[in-house]
Design an enzyme around this catalytic site. Structure first.
Site, short mmCIF file in Angstrom:
data_model
loop_
_atom_site.label_atom_id
_atom_site.label_comp_id
_atom_site.label_asym_id
_atom_site.label_seq_id
_atom_site.Cartn_x
_atom_site.Cartn_y
_atom_site.Cartn_z
N CYS A 232 -8.95 6.06 5.86
CA CYS A 232 -8.43 4.77 6.28
C CYS A 232 -9.29 4.17 7.38
O CYS A 232 -9.59 2.98 7.36
CB CYS A 232 -7.00 4.92 6.77
SG CYS A 232 -5.96 5.82 5.61
N CYS B 101 -5.67 8.36 8.42
CA CYS B 101 -6.53 9.47 8.03
C CYS B 101 -7.99 8.99 8.06
O CYS B 101 -8.27 7.83 8.30
CB CYS B 101 -6.16 9.99 6.65
SG CYS B 101 -6.26 8.74 5.38
#
Lengths: 76, 337
Positions: free
Chosen positions: A13, A10
């Site tokens: 991250c 995501c």
């Protein structure tokens, strides 16, 4: 030194990965950076909230994008 | 916590209260003094509404997000899992729904969290109570509802959201849906109990500040756009514009609002100001609330993420039960108000 970044991919991250790599470059630190995206491995390593960072087997951060100051603190 | 933290905190809080109290007169002076708008026209009332509500909602968001950000440093997913592992149902469902509110959660972590819970012995229904309440009872929504509608609506939203999470999780647990979880989930070994080292107060406060920066940085355009839209409708659209479509007499509007809401993906910050606009023009409170809950509590992207661990049957049951819960809440509010 081995730095593992856990995240399924995501936004947060990738932000964590980017900031860690940038900080390492700034410090001229050549630690090995590994990105872990496999969810089974994540869970079996005790990560339930991403992004998480494990350095040499020790979890230093879970569920937030670290700041450069935090990263510098871990590397000391 | 050091004395310095306390002093700075108290001073900041005093300043916050002082500024907050001045927002209404300031917006009034700005609208009619500085901008020289004529009182009573639709445009001036829209402008005053916008100039008052925007800073008010932003200030409320800042303080609540900070407090919630600090509280969340005390509730790691590991601690929540330890509390819930091996709990009996019922009490476990209540606890899980409550912990869902304070444990940090983002939908991209839903899968590792789900596996981590289920493999460590948290019952499936209890895990669901957590997964339902975490996005549905949302602090941004709570702040906006409090700021724009008052404390009664905010409390009712939190209470009914929790009830839906508790009841839906309990029903899913009773239905014995374990075999509708993908097999590989149960083959995963639960991880160590390792937690990152407990933060000190300096780090907790920093986490609070980061939460404010992250979330306000992300939602402010929605809040401003939503309030601007609300202001436009406030000034221009006739009083009972929405009454026929979303009023109490239109019984079908509650299910329609839910069906429209599920595939929509928006954060609470974008939805609440639109609710405000709808309500002002005659929409019923239950209908508007059901719409909001469907948008933030049952989002399509989260279902797609959860499909990795849940078989289609369980996803359908999940949507069906939570959707029914929202439907009941919608009708209940329409009856009460």
């Amino acid at each position: 030194m081995k730095i593992e970044i856990f995240g399924p991919g995501c936004q947060k991250c990738s932000a964590a990965e980017k900031i860690i790599k940038a900080t390492l470059a700034e410090l001229k630190n050549d630690a090995e950076v590994v990105k872990v995206t496999d969810i089974q491995e994540m869970v079996s390593r005790g990560v339930m909230f991403t992004p998480a960072v494990i350095i040499d087997g020790k979890k230093v951060c879970e569920g937030k994008v670290p700041t450069p100051d935090m990263i510098k603190g871990w590397l000391k | 916590m050091t004395r310095k933290h306390l002093l700075v905190g108290t001073a900041a809080l005093a300043l916050w209260v002082a500024v907050y109290a001045q927002l209404a007169p300031l917006a009034h002076r700005l609208t009619y003094g500085l901008l020289r708008l004529v009182p009573g026209s639709p445009f001036s009332s829209a402008a005053e509404f916008f100039l008052y509500e925007t800073p008010k909602v932003m200030m409320l968001l800042t303080i609540i997000l900070f407090v919630v950000g600090v509280i969340r440093t005390f509730f790691t997913p590991q601690r929540t899992r330890r509390i819930l592992a091996g709990r009996r149902e019922s009490a476990g469902n209540v606890l899980a729904a409550l912990l869902g509110v304070v444990t940090p959660f983002c939908s991209c972590s839903a899968v590792p969290l789900f596996i981590g819970f289920v493999t460590a012995g948290v019952p499936l229904g209890v895990t669901f109570s957590f997964l339902i309440s975490a996005p549905m009872v949302n602090e941004v929504a709570l702040v906006l509802l409090f700021g724009l509608f008052g404390w009664k609506v905010a409390v009712l939203y939190a209470g009914t959201g929790l009830s839906i999470a508790i009841a839906s999780g309990w029903i899913i647990g009773r239905m014995g849906m374990e075999r509708h979880v993908e097999e590989w989930v149960y083959q995963t070994k639960p991880g160590s109990e390792d937690e990152a080292t407990a933060p000190d107060w300096r780090e907790r406060l920093q986490d609070g500040r980061l939460a404010v920066r992250d979330i306000v940085g992300k939602v402010w355009p929605y809040v401003v756009a939503g309030i601007a839209l609300g202001a436009g409708i406030h000034g221009y659209v006739p009083e009972d514009f929405m009454a026929a479509l979303m009023g109490k007499s239109a019984w079908w509007s509650v299910p329609a609002a839910i069906i429209i809401g599920i595939p929509m993906y928006s954060n609470a910050a974008g939805i609440v100001p639109i609710m405000l606009a709808l309500l002002e023009k005659g929409a019923a409170l239950g209908t508007a609330l059901a719409f909001m809950m469907a948008v933030i509590g049952l989002s399509l992207p989260e279902m797609i993420i959860l499909r990795k661990v849940l078989k289609p049957r369980l996803i359908a049951v999940f949507i069906g039960i939570v959707g029914t819960g929202i439907l009941i809440v919608g009708y209940l509010f329409n009856m009460l108000f």
